[in-house]
Design an enzyme around this catalytic site. Sequence first.
Site, mmCIF file in Angstrom:
data_model
loop_
_atom_site.group_PDB
_atom_site.id
_atom_site.type_symbol
_atom_site.label_atom_id
_atom_site.label_comp_id
_atom_site.label_asym_id
_atom_site.label_seq_id
_atom_site.Cartn_x
_atom_site.Cartn_y
_atom_site.Cartn_z
ATOM 1 N N CYS A 1 2.465 7.819 5.772
ATOM 2 C CA CYS A 1 3.657 7.260 6.434
ATOM 3 C C CYS A 1 4.158 8.182 7.543
ATOM 4 C CB CYS A 1 4.749 6.994 5.415
ATOM 5 S SG CYS A 1 5.153 8.430 4.419
ATOM 6 N N GLY B 1 5.579 -1.114 3.431
ATOM 7 C CA GLY B 1 5.692 -1.485 4.832
ATOM 8 C C GLY B 1 7.009 -2.167 5.170
ATOM 9 N N GLU C 1 11.871 3.016 1.455
ATOM 10 C CA GLU C 1 11.112 4.052 2.175
ATOM 11 C C GLU C 1 10.012 3.325 2.916
ATOM 12 O OE1 GLU C 1 11.551 7.307 2.431
ATOM 13 O OE2 GLU C 1 13.259 7.375 1.072
ATOM 14 N N GLU D 1 -1.185 -3.258 -6.027
ATOM 15 C CA GLU D 1 -2.204 -3.977 -6.791
ATOM 16 C C GLU D 1 -3.612 -3.433 -6.557
ATOM 17 O OE1 GLU D 1 -0.074 -4.977 -4.543
ATOM 18 O OE2 GLU D 1 -0.664 -6.836 -3.536
ATOM 19 N N LYS E 1 5.995 -0.999 -10.514
ATOM 20 C CA LYS E 1 4.920 -1.884 -10.044
ATOM 21 C C LYS E 1 4.125 -1.134 -8.980
ATOM 22 C CE LYS E 1 3.961 -4.599 -6.741
ATOM 23 N NZ LYS E 1 2.497 -4.474 -6.684
ATOM 24 N N GLU F 1 3.074 0.608 13.717
ATOM 25 C CA GLU F 1 2.420 1.537 12.795
ATOM 26 C C GLU F 1 0.970 1.091 12.574
ATOM 27 O OE1 GLU F 1 3.536 1.404 8.614
ATOM 28 O OE2 GLU F 1 3.631 3.580 8.570
HETATM 29 P P1 NAD Z 1 3.102 -2.952 1.335
HETATM 30 O O1 NAD Z 1 4.450 -3.185 1.873
HETATM 31 O O2 NAD Z 1 2.039 -3.932 1.636
HETATM 32 O O3 NAD Z 1 3.142 -2.844 -0.242
HETATM 33 C C1 NAD Z 1 3.946 -1.879 -0.906
HETATM 34 C C2 NAD Z 1 4.256 -2.390 -2.296
HETATM 35 O O4 NAD Z 1 5.094 -3.536 -2.182
HETATM 36 C C3 NAD Z 1 3.027 -2.870 -3.076
HETATM 37 O O5 NAD Z 1 3.192 -2.535 -4.431
HETATM 38 C C4 NAD Z 1 3.071 -4.365 -2.879
HETATM 39 O O6 NAD Z 1 2.422 -5.092 -3.898
HETATM 40 C C5 NAD Z 1 4.566 -4.624 -2.899
HETATM 41 N N1 NAD Z 1 5.008 -5.853 -2.236
HETATM 42 C C6 NAD Z 1 4.397 -6.533 -1.236
HETATM 43 N N2 NAD Z 1 5.131 -7.607 -0.907
HETATM 44 C C7 NAD Z 1 6.232 -7.604 -1.695
HETATM 45 C C8 NAD Z 1 7.366 -8.460 -1.835
HETATM 46 N N3 NAD Z 1 7.513 -9.543 -1.090
HETATM 47 N N4 NAD Z 1 8.305 -8.132 -2.738
HETATM 48 C C9 NAD Z 1 8.184 -7.019 -3.494
HETATM 49 N N5 NAD Z 1 7.131 -6.199 -3.432
HETATM 50 C C10 NAD Z 1 6.155 -6.473 -2.536
HETATM 51 O O7 NAD Z 1 2.693 -1.493 1.794
HETATM 52 P P2 NAD Z 1 1.298 -0.777 1.573
HETATM 53 O O8 NAD Z 1 0.341 -1.387 2.549
HETATM 54 O O9 NAD Z 1 0.963 -0.718 0.133
HETATM 55 O O10 NAD Z 1 1.643 0.726 2.021
HETATM 56 C C11 NAD Z 1 1.630 1.144 3.331
HETATM 57 C C12 NAD Z 1 3.037 1.227 3.872
HETATM 58 O O11 NAD Z 1 3.837 2.080 3.060
HETATM 59 C C13 NAD Z 1 3.088 1.835 5.259
HETATM 60 O O12 NAD Z 1 3.956 1.087 6.069
HETATM 61 C C14 NAD Z 1 3.640 3.224 5.006
HETATM 62 O O13 NAD Z 1 4.287 3.796 6.125
HETATM 63 C C15 NAD Z 1 4.570 2.976 3.873
HETATM 64 N N6 NAD Z 1 4.862 4.227 3.171
HETATM 65 C C16 NAD Z 1 6.081 4.816 3.374
HETATM 66 C C17 NAD Z 1 6.362 6.027 2.755
HETATM 67 C C18 NAD Z 1 7.684 6.731 2.972
HETATM 68 O O14 NAD Z 1 7.926 7.726 2.319
HETATM 69 N N7 NAD Z 1 8.545 6.257 3.865
HETATM 70 C C19 NAD Z 1 5.415 6.614 1.923
HETATM 71 C C20 NAD Z 1 4.196 5.986 1.737
HETATM 72 C C21 NAD Z 1 3.925 4.780 2.368
#
Ligand code: NAD
Length: 506
Positions: free
Chosen positions: A297, A237, A258, A186, A183, A400
């Site tokens: 990240c 996140g 992650e 979006e 997934k 962050e």
């Molecule tokens: P996000 O948490 O908003 O979304 C990430 C994914 O999770 C998306 O596909 C989203 O649709 C899905 N999601 C959201 N709510 C969910 C739920 N309740 N259940 C299951 N899935 C859900 O994050 P984002 O804004 O897309 O990405 C930014 C974040 O990702 C930052 O915090 C960044 O640090 C982190 N990140 C971490 C790494 C790493 O390697 N540690 C790498 C890249 C990004």
Amino acid sequence: MADTLEPRAGKTIHADGEWREAVSGATREILDPADAAPFAVVAEGDEKDTDLAVAAARNAFDHGDWPRTPVTQRAELLRRVADLLVRDREELGLLESRDAGKTVEEGRVDIDCVADAFRYFADLVAGEAPGRVVDAGSPDIHSVVVHEPVGVCALITPWNYPLLQASWKIAPALAAGNTFVVKPSEITPLTTVALIDLLVEAGLPAGVANIVTGPGHSVGARLAEHPDVDLVSFTGGLISGTKVAQAAAPSVKKVALELGGKNPNVVFADACATDEAFDTAVDQALNAAFIHSGQVCSAGGRLIIEESVRDRFVAELARRADRIRLGRGTADGVECGPLVSEQQRAKVEAYVESALKEGAVLRSGGKRPDPSPERPENGYFYEPTVLDHCHREMRVVREEVFGPVLTVETFRTEDEAVALANDTEYGLAGAVWTADAGRARRVAGRLRHGTVWINDFHPYLPQAEWGGFGKSGVGRELGPAGLAEYRETKHVYQNLAPKPVRWFAG
Ligand code: NAD
């Protein structure tokens, strides 16, 4: 490749070898962050689509050939995928640029790294011993520890490195013999949709690779809780990651997270002793904080610098930050693209506003840039921002930001530098800059972060584990541990000369 998505309009869900629309018929427009104009349409899947995709992956795992395919053939397929990625590098790089707002060159580099991940995991599994024989202390016992695929994997990814983050999950999951449902975010699903086409072209059997495009609260949440999913690997996140862990708990599936970071870049005065060293440290601090507009990240958003060099360092940093060329990722000479969405820009603006109220001093940026031919008015641009005189009580230092904002804190002693660098609930990555090799090793040893760079920032290697301490996550991607996430370990104990035990006399 952007054009080739158009005829598919809305058919971006792939389950059991078929491309289709969402069961509900809902669609979503994908916006170009550089001008907020829609340029593709995808299916807006929900729980029903998720259930169909999980059923396909379950069936392919329980009854299909892939989990039992010899490891050398699995590795061969992964290498074919890498070749196809190289073939489509230009189109995929461009697509990633339009979808995520990054420059085309960044998009191309991402695709190279995706191909590297597929090659790395192909080589890793192909070169492995099939099991570990254990000495059971008797010639009549043959005891071996083997690894088997976990089963159906749910792979949930973010928007900042859409295909790269997906590949760090898909490549090891396939190498280990699993089936999966991915997934993507979006708002940036397009390259992950394109990758599924490449997996099919490389010869992956139907049902092994499935994708559901759609939101986190429906598709993501259903994947995390689904009783037929054996493992959920999530990158995103902290708040969403916590929800994933909670949703996964009742079914006791394996969980890998992650999450975010609040990454320190520690600079000692001796790292700036010559003009050349000073230039390198400033240049890398700029790169650490502002590449991909800080939406990384591991972004080095916290500069922690020895007090004696602060003024000179920050002045040069701000001068160079002001000169970063912002614009549409596809425009010539542009060095930084827009933020990914209006929501993300609003979040960054709120952090800068709160920092200024709390006493930070603005050295550069701090606002939206003026529009220009390469920077349309509707694009989500924000200037690289340097905030001086920050301290650990400020929200902008603790949370962050995920945008082009660099905070500056100072220290006088090595202990103070380490304390500041570790003063975060996260622990993803950090760097130390010094000309003193002993101090470099000492400080690196004391930093509570999953990756520590010495006199560098940002590089990673597919063969070295990536992941975080603290609230930056659970588990590791890349390296041998990144493959182990996708495996169960089984001990097979064979008695070659069975006899009665006679524990029970009767
Ligand atoms: P996000 O948490 O908003 O979304 C990430 C994914 O999770 C998306 O596909 C989203 O649709 C899905 N999601 C959201 N709510 C969910 C739920 N309740 N259940 C299951 N899935 C859900 O994050 P984002 O804004 O897309 O990405 C930014 C974040 O990702 C930052 O915090 C960044 O640090 C982190 N990140 C971490 C790494 C790493 O390697 N540690 C790498 C890249 C990004």
